[in-house]
Scaffold this active site. Structure first.
Site, PDB file in Angstrom:
ATOM      1  N   CYS A 149       1.233  -1.327  -0.368  1.00 32.81           N
ATOM      2  CA  CYS A 149       0.390  -0.072   0.257  1.00 32.81           C
ATOM      3  C   CYS A 149       1.015   1.199   0.417  1.00 32.81           C
ATOM      4  CB  CYS A 149      -0.774  -0.048   1.082  1.00 32.81           C
ATOM      5  SG  CYS A 149      -2.554  -1.084   0.944  1.00 32.81           S
ATOM      6  N   HIS A 150       1.540   1.070   1.007  1.00 37.77           N
ATOM      7  CA  HIS A 150       2.464   2.249   1.271  1.00 37.77           C
ATOM      8  C   HIS A 150       3.998   2.152   0.938  1.00 37.77           C
ATOM      9  CE1 HIS A 150      -1.567   3.414   2.137  1.00 37.77           C
ATOM     10  NE2 HIS A 150      -1.278   4.312   1.224  1.00 37.77           N
ATOM     11  N   GLY A 151       4.712   0.974   1.000  1.00 41.62           N
ATOM     12  CA  GLY A 151       5.424   0.841   1.235  1.00 41.62           C
ATOM     13  C   GLY A 151       6.511   0.786   2.053  1.00 41.62           C
TER      14      GLY A 151
END
Lengths: 300, 183, 438
Positions: free
Chosen positions: B147-149
């Site tokens: 999703c956001h690494g």
């Protein structure tokens, strides 16, 4: 004004009475018993409940499920969590599918509902002469029809009889209802006279009535001929606590157990109720004082 | 109305007592209302059937070294990884002062072979990848949240990315060497 | 609506809000200083009680809706899960279940109070009609709510009541299928009943709001049924009626709690603890007790009853006649203000009509009693007689007595009977006052 008040009060009482009138009276009502759970402060007898569970497990559970009760609920009967866990583990429950897509059996856990003897209604009916043995979770509550007339039911309500009429019914159905050679009086109990039927015609009708094949005469079963064979016999089980296993004792115990199963919150409900009524009594007294105080100088 | 609002014959002491009576009634009424409010609010808390399923038992004997499984616990995935020697070494070798959320590997496992963590990214609740074979495991040989690494290491600790804390460790106990109860 | 000037609030926040949205002034005017006749007796508590029950029902209902599943396979078990597993779920459900009965008890007493003291007469006709609308909405809500637990009585009650609409010629069958969303009471029916059961109470709130607005325009009637002549006849709502209503509420809650905690299923039917089975009808279907009088009226209309033959036989089937009579029995209550020809409101001063109202009440109870009995003799004849009397009361007795009756002299004002009572004269108002003091 006063008369109006009286008539309103009478109306309320009557209406309350009317409401609980039983479904079509099916003959006489079984004799009543005093149970430990009636009255404002009544609670279940743990020993009765535990024996009742034993009767259910060893006799009833062969045909009747109890889907709404979970093993974890048995803490109410006074069992410890470990006891419940090992009790549950004696049953096998089908779970799955697993990662291979197969269903598998595992020992039941405390969080499982009581295991049903039949996996579906069709099998249940096929193995029991075409009739599905009813689930017993709510059997007492759904048979608690009261004691007959409006007045009797109203008095029983004031005495906090609760589901006792259902307990009586279940207890007598399995305990005293089966009669091998019923007399005319026995038959009259479960086969009431029709409206407009002459006494002679009624007598002939019940005398000539033949038991349908595959049924058993039961005095407390509406219509007399019951598809369930007699489940309880003298000493058909051996109680763990050593109580003599008479037919009446087993019937009583299992009926009390099924009363608990019908509403496990029963005791909490009444305990809470006592506190709430006490609180409201105090509050009412206080409000009477407040109201009088506020209105003290008003002539009206 | 006039006669009602002017208690001309009352002594002050009397009116004080009457005020007390009113406050008492209001107080008792408030207590009653609050005790009625509690069961209403409490009915939204987890019910008995939900709590009964709050712990699960998992059989570990089928998990090979180097692989991991996902089980569902309280509606959320729990990752159970049977760690290799290399992964254990990596997890232990990290200088914890360099970590975003400093925690030693020993604090996060009961048995070094088994890493058991709640598989919900502590950033915004996505499920990190890396449990099944062939999924990206991030730069630190653990998990990677797409999703956001966020990158997690082989102890489930946050190493790179926006997450503020390490993956949660649920309460669990080993019942035997090969079964564990989570919750 | 009130002549009192807006109060000068000390709290600056309240003052700030009130000058922009006068909620505080409104409450002050309508529930603070609002003038109430000072001779109201305890029968005037029931409006406030109904309001409290409505709030309790909505509150518990919302909580129950969070746990309930409107699906024919799951509904019954989801209700039992509420009873067994949800924290205090049994309490919420029993409050909701018995609250429905309490609501009807309170509202029926409220209505009979209105009938006895003539609260429906000019200028309160619209207030009365709004009340009847609330009653009808309550009935619809209660009926649909009873279907939700999906027990045997739920299912068969729903089947029987929805089938009423099949009585209408030509379109009847289509209406019933439309109500069901299928060819029998089934999942679509349960789903829409749940949706409507959740919606209707909020419509009830809206109508109640209109009822209250109308009440505050025409103001409360009183046991003497005469107009308020001036401030000597009234007391402000607060603290007089806040205290009196609270006392009534405390007593009412005590009775309510008794049923919830010690006889929660007394007013219900045990068959509803058997899951719905579309293939087996229970031997004796009865609606909930509050519908029994109307159910008796419905069942009275059978072929061969002379009333039916005279008024309906030549143009309608007995089934349709029963349905029309049942709906008519509610509509006729709404037009009561125009059926009553007397100028005097309160039965205190109407020596004949007083007895007519009391007889009507007894007849209503008899209707309820036979409604719960099986449809066989002698109950059918009793039901037919009571049905006849119900309509006879409204259509013949009420207008007739208004014409022939000589009412007792009315007091000049509300204060008058009180003042005279001291000199030993027996006035009805004095006995009311005595009752409140004892």
């Amino acid at each position: 004004m006063r008369k109006f008040g009286l008539s309103i009060a009478a109306a309320a009482l009557l209406t309350l009475g009317v409401s609980s009138q039983a479904s079509a009276a099916t003959g006489a009502h079984p004799p009543t018993t005093d149970y430990s759970f009636t009255g404002f402060f009544g609670s279940f007898d743990r020993a009765e409940l535990q024996r009742g569970l034993q009767v259910y497990k060893q006799v009833c559970a062969a045909c009747h499920g109890m889907d709404l009760v979970h093993y974890r609920d048995l803490v109410d009967l006074g069992y410890s969590e470990d006891q419940i866990k090992s009790f549950a583990a004696t049953f096998q429950v089908t779970d799955g599918p697993n990662d291979d897509g197969d269903m598998f059996d595992r020992p039941a856990e405390a969080s499982d509902a009581f295991i049903s003897p039949f996996s579906n209604d069709k099998i249940a009916a096929a193995s029991n002469g075409g009739v599905v043995p009813p689930d017993l979770s709510l059997i007492v509550k759904s048979r608690a029809n009261g004691y007959g007339g409006i007045g009797q039911n109203f008095l029983a309500m004031l005495q906090i009889k609760g589901y006792a009429s259902g307990t009586d019914y279940v207890s007598h159905l399995v305990g005293t209802g089966y009669i091998e050679e019923p007399t005319l009086e026995d038959k009259m109990v479960c086969m009431p006279q029709n409206a407009g039927e002459t006494d002679a015609a009624y007598k002939t009708r019940i005398e000539e009535h033949q038991a349908p094949p595959g049924t058993y005469f039961n005095k407390w079963f509406a219509g007399c001929y019951f598809k369930m064979p007699q489940p309880l016999y003298e000493d058909s089980i051996e109680y763990e606590d050593g109580t003599p296993a008479t037919k009446e004792q087993m019937a009583h115990d299992v009926a009390v157990f099924l009363t608990w199963a019908s509403e496990p919150a029963f005791e909490t409900r009444k305990e809470t109720g006592i506190k709430v009524l006490l609180f409201l009594a105090v509050f009412t007294g206080l409000m009477i004082a407040v109201k009088r105080n506020v209105w003290r100088n008003v002539k009206h | 109305m006039a006669e009602a609002t002017q208690p001309n014959s009352d002594h002050e002491e009397d009116s004080g007592r009457r005020d007390f009576l009113n406050y008492l009634a209001i107080g008792v009424g408030a207590v009653g209302a609050a005790s009625f409010a509690w069961p209403i609010i409490n009915s939204m808390n987890p019910s008995k059937d939900v709590l009964a399923l709050a712990s699960i038992e998992v059989d570990l004997s089928q998990i090979d070294v180097g692989s991991a499984i996902k089980v569902v616990w309280r509606g959320k995935p729990v990752f159970i990884r049977h760690r290799t020697e290399k992964e254990i070494e990596e997890a232990k070798a990290v200088d914890i002062s360099t970590l975003i959320d400093p925690e030693t590997d020993a604090d996060r496992v009961q048995n070094a072979d088994w890493l058991i963590i709640v598989g919900v990214c502590t950033h915004l609740g996505c499920i990190p990848m890396g449990t099944a074979d062939g999924e990206p495991r991030g730069e630190y040989d653990g998990w990677f949240c797409p999703c956001h690494g966020s990158h997690y290491d082989s102890s489930g600790r946050i190493r790179k990315g926006p997450s503020p804390t390490n993956l949660l460790v649920p309460t669990y106990t080993f019942l035997t060497d090969s079964t564990v109860r989570i919750g | 609506m009130s002549n009192h000037p807006a109060p000068n609030f000390k709290n600056p926040v309240i003052r700030w809000v009130d000058s922009r949205l006068p909620v505080f002034s409104y409450v002050h005017a309508e529930y603070g200083v609002f003038p109430m006749p000072k001779n109201l007796n305890y029968f005037w508590n029931f409006g406030a009680l109904a309001m409290v029950v409505l709030m309790v029902m909505i509150l518990t209902g919302i909580m129950l809706a969070m746990q309930y599943t409107p699906n024919v396979d799951l509904a019954f078990n989801s209700v039992e899960r509420i009873m067994r597993d949800v924290n205090s779920g049994w309490l919420l459900r029993y409050i909701h279940m018995n609250g429905a009965s309490m609501f009807f008890i309170v509202v029926y007493i409220h209505i009979f109070r209105g009938m006895y003291y003539g609260s429906y007469k000019n200028p309160r006709e619209l207030l009365w009609i709004l009340g009847v609308v609330i009653l009808v909405l309550m009935m619809a809500t209660a009926f649909m709510g009873y279907v939700l637990p999906w027990g045997q009585m739920s299912f068969w009650g729903a089947t029987v009541i929805t089938n009423l609409f099949s009585a209408f010629p030509l379109i009847g069958e289509s209406i019933v299928q439309w109500l069901w969303g299928g060819f029998s009471v089934d999942n679509p029916t349960l789903n829409r009943f749940f949706a409507l059961h959740y919606l209707l109470p909020f419509i009830i709130i809206a109508v109640v709001a209109l009822h209250v607005v109308a009440l505050h325009v025409v103001k409360s009637n009183n046991p003497d049924g005469i107009e308020v002549r001036g401030p000597q006849d009234t007391v402000p709502f607060h603290p007089y009626f806040t205290a009196k209503d609270s006392l009534g509420l405390a007593v009412f809650l005590f009775i309510f709690a008794f049923f919830v905690f010690f006889a929660p299923n007394y007013m219900g039917h045990p068959d509803n603890y058997i899951e719905a089975n579309p293939l087996v009808t229970p031997p004796h279907i009865v609606p909930e007790w509050y519908f029994l009088p109307y159910y008796a009226i419905l069942r009275s209309f059978v072929d061969g009853w002379w009333i039916y033959e005279i008024f309906f036989g030549w143009w309608s089937e007995a089934k349709l006649a029963g349905v029309l009579a049942m709906f008519g029995s509610l509509i006729i209550v709404a037009v009561l203000p125009w059926l009553d020809t007397s100028k005097v409101r309160s039965c205190r001063y109407r020596p004949i009509y007083k007895w007519a109202v009391i007889l009507f009440l007894i007849n209503f109870i008899i209707l309820g009693w036979v409604g719960g009995k099986p449809a066989e003799e002698p109950y059918v004849t009793i039901a037919q007689g009571a049905t006849m009397y119900y309509f006879f009361h409204f259509l013949i007795l009420t207008p007739l007595i208004g014409w022939i009756e000589r009412p007792k002299p009315l007091p000049a004002s509300i204060s008058e009977p009180v003042l005279k009572a001291g000199s030993g004269a027996q006035f009805a108002g004095a006995s009311a006052a005595k009752m409140e003091k004892s």
